[in-house]
Scaffold this motif. Structure first.
Motif, PDB file in Angstrom:
ATOM      1  N   HIS A 154       0.926  -0.674   0.000  1.00 40.25           N
ATOM      2  CA  HIS A 154      -0.184  -0.263  -0.010  1.00 40.25           C
ATOM      3  C   HIS A 154       0.972   1.529  -0.188  1.00 40.25           C
ATOM      4  CE1 HIS A 154      -4.085  -2.540   0.406  1.00 40.25           C
ATOM      5  NE2 HIS A 154      -3.463  -2.293   1.510  1.00 40.25           N
ATOM      6  N   LEU A 155       1.998   1.406   1.056  1.00 42.61           N
ATOM      7  CA  LEU A 155       2.783   2.212   1.236  1.00 42.61           C
ATOM      8  C   LEU A 155       3.915   2.370  -0.495  1.00 42.61           C
ATOM      9  CD1 LEU A 155       4.346   2.154   4.287  1.00 42.61           C
ATOM     10  CD2 LEU A 155       2.549   3.435   3.695  1.00 42.61           C
ATOM     11  N   ALA A 156       3.520   1.321  -1.210  1.00 40.00           N
ATOM     12  CA  ALA A 156       4.301   1.493  -2.227  1.00 40.00           C
ATOM     13  C   ALA A 156       3.878   2.253  -3.692  1.00 40.00           C
ATOM     14  CB  ALA A 156       5.041   0.609  -2.982  1.00 40.00           C
ATOM     15  N   VAL A 157       2.614   2.107  -3.447  1.00 38.20           N
ATOM     16  CA  VAL A 157       1.828   2.518  -3.926  1.00 38.20           C
ATOM     17  C   VAL A 157       0.883   4.263  -3.792  1.00 38.20           C
ATOM     18  CG1 VAL A 157      -0.584   2.242  -5.166  1.00 38.20           C
ATOM     19  CG2 VAL A 157       0.778   0.118  -4.856  1.00 38.20           C
ATOM     20  N   ALA A 158       1.451   4.385  -2.825  1.00 36.99           N
ATOM     21  CA  ALA A 158       0.840   5.558  -2.171  1.00 36.99           C
ATOM     22  C   ALA A 158       2.684   6.231  -2.278  1.00 36.99           C
ATOM     23  CB  ALA A 158       0.387   5.969  -1.165  1.00 36.99           C
ATOM     24  N   ALA A 159       3.580   5.868  -2.678  1.00 35.96           N
ATOM     25  CA  ALA A 159       4.472   6.822  -2.822  1.00 35.96           C
ATOM     26  C   ALA A 159       4.870   6.887  -4.828  1.00 35.96           C
ATOM     27  CB  ALA A 159       6.176   6.476  -2.542  1.00 35.96           C
ATOM     28  N   MET A 160       4.464   6.068  -5.141  1.00 39.46           N
ATOM     29  CA  MET A 160       4.470   5.900  -6.772  1.00 39.46           C
ATOM     30  C   MET A 160       2.864   5.220  -6.777  1.00 39.46           C
ATOM     31  SD  MET A 160       7.649   3.475  -7.782  1.00 39.46           S
ATOM     32  CE  MET A 160       6.567   2.061  -6.614  1.00 39.46           C
ATOM     33  N   PRO A 161       2.012   6.232  -6.858  1.00 40.60           N
ATOM     34  CA  PRO A 161       0.849   6.693  -7.943  1.00 40.60           C
ATOM     35  C   PRO A 161       0.984   6.051  -9.125  1.00 40.60           C
ATOM     36  CG  PRO A 161       1.443   8.934  -7.102  1.00 40.60           C
ATOM     37  CD  PRO A 161       3.075   8.098  -7.263  1.00 40.60           C
ATOM     38  N   ASN A 162       1.382   6.049 -10.221  1.00 42.56           N
ATOM     39  CA  ASN A 162       1.447   5.528 -11.603  1.00 42.56           C
ATOM     40  C   ASN A 162       2.182   3.944 -11.804  1.00 42.56           C
ATOM     41  OD1 ASN A 162       4.354   5.753 -11.048  1.00 42.56           O
ATOM     42  ND2 ASN A 162       4.474   6.858 -13.199  1.00 42.56           N
TER      43      ASN A 162
ATOM     44  N   ALA B  66       1.831   0.453 -11.619  1.00 43.13           N
ATOM     45  CA  ALA B  66       0.775  -0.855 -12.337  1.00 43.13           C
ATOM     46  C   ALA B  66      -0.281  -1.533 -11.793  1.00 43.13           C
ATOM     47  CB  ALA B  66       1.479  -1.551 -13.046  1.00 43.13           C
ATOM     48  N   SER B  67      -1.433  -0.895 -12.168  1.00 40.62           N
ATOM     49  CA  SER B  67      -2.751  -2.024 -11.233  1.00 40.62           C
ATOM     50  C   SER B  67      -2.389  -3.227 -11.344  1.00 40.62           C
ATOM     51  CB  SER B  67      -4.567  -1.587 -11.633  1.00 40.62           C
ATOM     52  OG  SER B  67      -4.818  -1.066 -12.637  1.00 40.62           O
ATOM     53  N   LEU B  68      -2.322  -4.444 -12.055  1.00 43.21           N
ATOM     54  CA  LEU B  68      -2.033  -5.229 -12.498  1.00 43.21           C
ATOM     55  C   LEU B  68      -1.073  -5.773 -11.513  1.00 43.21           C
ATOM     56  CD1 LEU B  68      -2.894  -7.973 -13.222  1.00 43.21           C
ATOM     57  CD2 LEU B  68      -1.371  -7.233 -15.200  1.00 43.21           C
ATOM     58  N   ALA B  69      -0.049  -5.077 -11.168  1.00 43.52           N
ATOM     59  CA  ALA B  69       1.032  -5.695  -9.878  1.00 43.52           C
ATOM     60  C   ALA B  69       1.101  -5.107  -8.498  1.00 43.52           C
ATOM     61  CB  ALA B  69       2.286  -4.586 -10.308  1.00 43.52           C
ATOM     62  N   TYR B  70      -0.012  -3.819  -8.740  1.00 44.38           N
ATOM     63  CA  TYR B  70      -0.576  -3.865  -7.197  1.00 44.38           C
ATOM     64  C   TYR B  70      -1.307  -5.229  -6.889  1.00 44.38           C
ATOM     65  CZ  TYR B  70      -3.102  -1.698  -3.446  1.00 44.38           C
ATOM     66  OH  TYR B  70      -4.062  -1.468  -2.375  1.00 44.38           O
ATOM     67  N   SER B  71      -3.027  -5.132  -7.502  1.00 46.60           N
ATOM     68  CA  SER B  71      -3.502  -6.073  -7.390  1.00 46.60           C
ATOM     69  C   SER B  71      -3.232  -7.303  -7.074  1.00 46.60           C
ATOM     70  CB  SER B  71      -4.575  -6.616  -8.426  1.00 46.60           C
ATOM     71  OG  SER B  71      -4.075  -6.510  -9.412  1.00 46.60           O
ATOM     72  N   LEU B  72      -2.104  -8.117  -7.849  1.00 42.82           N
ATOM     73  CA  LEU B  72      -1.651  -9.152  -7.819  1.00 42.82           C
ATOM     74  C   LEU B  72      -0.605  -9.533  -6.635  1.00 42.82           C
ATOM     75  CD1 LEU B  72      -0.517 -10.415 -10.790  1.00 42.82           C
ATOM     76  CD2 LEU B  72      -2.259 -11.564  -9.739  1.00 42.82           C
ATOM     77  N   SER B  73       0.132  -8.580  -5.894  1.00 44.35           N
ATOM     78  CA  SER B  73       0.853  -8.528  -4.975  1.00 44.35           C
ATOM     79  C   SER B  73      -0.374  -8.755  -3.652  1.00 44.35           C
ATOM     80  CB  SER B  73       1.931  -7.557  -4.841  1.00 44.35           C
ATOM     81  OG  SER B  73       0.758  -6.214  -4.665  1.00 44.35           O
ATOM     82  N   GLN B  74      -1.064  -8.249  -4.138  1.00 41.73           N
ATOM     83  CA  GLN B  74      -1.876  -7.666  -2.488  1.00 41.73           C
ATOM     84  C   GLN B  74      -2.649  -9.214  -2.197  1.00 41.73           C
ATOM     85  OE1 GLN B  74      -3.524  -5.736  -0.036  1.00 41.73           O
ATOM     86  NE2 GLN B  74      -1.225  -4.858  -0.714  1.00 41.73           N
ATOM     87  N   GLY B  75      -3.358  -9.932  -3.309  1.00 44.96           N
ATOM     88  CA  GLY B  75      -3.800 -10.956  -3.152  1.00 44.96           C
ATOM     89  C   GLY B  75      -2.823 -12.390  -2.727  1.00 44.96           C
TER      90      GLY B  75
END
Length: 83
Positions: A38-46, A48-57
């Motif tokens: 979550h913090l990485a996505v907040a620091a880098m808003p661009n 990739a949403s797919l990488a974010y969702s895969l890493s969370q899951g």
């Protein structure tokens, strides 16, 4: 979702620091990876949403596995101590 993951991590860390078992530390570690995502996505808003969702899951499964195995082992040891 970040707040839920952060609260889960905080409670898991509290439990791990007071426990004499190994599984709470593993569970807390897997929760930490989710919080850091979550913090990485907040620091880098661009990011990739797919990488974010895969890493969370992905990290949710080892967390659930460590929780299930720890609970199973605890119950097994409790039953072994009963006369």
């Amino acid at each position: 979702m970040f707040a839920v993951d952060l609260i889960t991590f905080a409670l898991a860390t509290w439990l791990a620091l007071r426990s004499d078992r190994h599984w709470p530390m593993w569970f807390a570690g897997f929760c930490l990876v989710g919080v850091m995502t979550h913090l990485a996505v907040a620091a880098m808003p661009n990011f990739a949403s797919l990488a974010y969702s895969l890493s969370q899951g992905f990290w949710a499964y080892p967390a659930m596995l460590s929780l299930a195995l720890g609970t199973w082992n605890h119950q097994r040891l409790r039953r072994a101590d009963m006369p």
